[in-house]
Write an enzyme that holds these catalytic residues in place. Structure first.
Site, PDB file in Angstrom:
ATOM      1  N   VAL A 121       0.627  -1.599  -0.281  1.00  0.00           N
ATOM      2  CA  VAL A 121      -0.492  -0.025  -0.108  1.00  0.00           C
ATOM      3  C   VAL A 121       0.896   1.127  -0.224  1.00  0.00           C
ATOM      4  O   VAL A 121       1.637   1.496   0.842  1.00  0.00           O
ATOM      5  CB  VAL A 121      -1.223   0.121   1.882  1.00  0.00           C
ATOM      6  N   PRO A 122       1.172   1.817  -1.110  1.00  0.00           N
ATOM      7  CA  PRO A 122       2.311   2.530  -1.360  1.00  0.00           C
ATOM      8  C   PRO A 122       2.978   4.389  -0.378  1.00  0.00           C
ATOM      9  O   PRO A 122       1.845   4.759  -1.529  1.00  0.00           O
ATOM     10  CB  PRO A 122       2.287   2.646  -3.252  1.00  0.00           C
ATOM     11  N   CYS A 123       2.063   4.187   0.569  1.00  0.00           N
ATOM     12  CA  CYS A 123       2.216   5.354   1.111  1.00  0.00           C
ATOM     13  C   CYS A 123       3.425   6.717   0.860  1.00  0.00           C
ATOM     14  O   CYS A 123       3.133   7.220   1.264  1.00  0.00           O
ATOM     15  CB  CYS A 123       2.340   5.271   2.966  1.00  0.00           C
ATOM     16  N   HIS A 124       4.171   6.009  -0.034  1.00  0.00           N
ATOM     17  CA  HIS A 124       5.269   6.690  -0.355  1.00  0.00           C
ATOM     18  C   HIS A 124       4.806   7.992  -1.541  1.00  0.00           C
ATOM     19  O   HIS A 124       5.445   8.324  -1.594  1.00  0.00           O
ATOM     20  CB  HIS A 124       6.528   5.976  -0.730  1.00  0.00           C
TER      21      HIS A 124
END
Length: 155
Positions: A121-124
């Site tokens: 889950v690409p919170c970056h």
């Protein structure tokens, strides 16, 4: 249901990987304890393979299902995060608008910070409205590495 645990050494450092037979339970930046013994099985082999492909630059999306440990609001934020395409970014405000809560940017930021699925889950891909990196639960050095992998250009 049985849980499986292992660690993967990556460009970010060690990642703790937890799965069961049906879903990914956690991906976190953490080193294995000195006496660690892997508990192999479940989705761990597929998760490791997909992460290694991501770090090699040959995978742009993940196929494994994830657990749903969050509140309804957190889950909505994490689903919106997962919808941000590889190599693109969004601001906290844009993410809040994606879930239909345009005035909830701070709450969205809090939910982003509690994401237990680093990379999956690409919170970056979330940056500040001014284009700066902003914070990252795994550290700004890790965020810079992930942006480099995805060729994201930010301030």
């Amino acid at each position: 249901m049985r849980e499986y645990l292992d660690y993967l050494d990556t460009e970010l450092g060690w990642l703790r990987l937890r799965t069961d037979d049906k879903s990914v339970l956690e991906i976190a930046r953490a080193a294995p304890p000195p006496d660690f013994r892997a508990v192999p099985g479940g989705l761990l082999p597929r998760l490791k393979a997909e992460l290694l492909e991501y770090f090699a630059g040959t995978r742009t999306c993940f196929t494994l299902p994830r657990a749903h440990p969050g509140t309804d609001f957190q889950e909505a934020v994490w689903e919106a995060l997962a919808a941000i395409p590889y190599g693109e970014t969004r601001s906290y405000q844009a993410l809040a608008a994606m879930i239909g809560r345009p005035a909830a940017a701070r709450a969205v930021g809090n939910a982003v910070g509690k994401n237990p699925f680093l990379i999956l889950v690409p919170c970056h891909r979330i940056i500040r409205a001014d284009g700066a990196l902003g914070g990252f639960s795994a550290g700004l050095d890790a965020k810079r590495i992930l942006h480099r992998i995805e060729e994201i250009r930010t301030k």
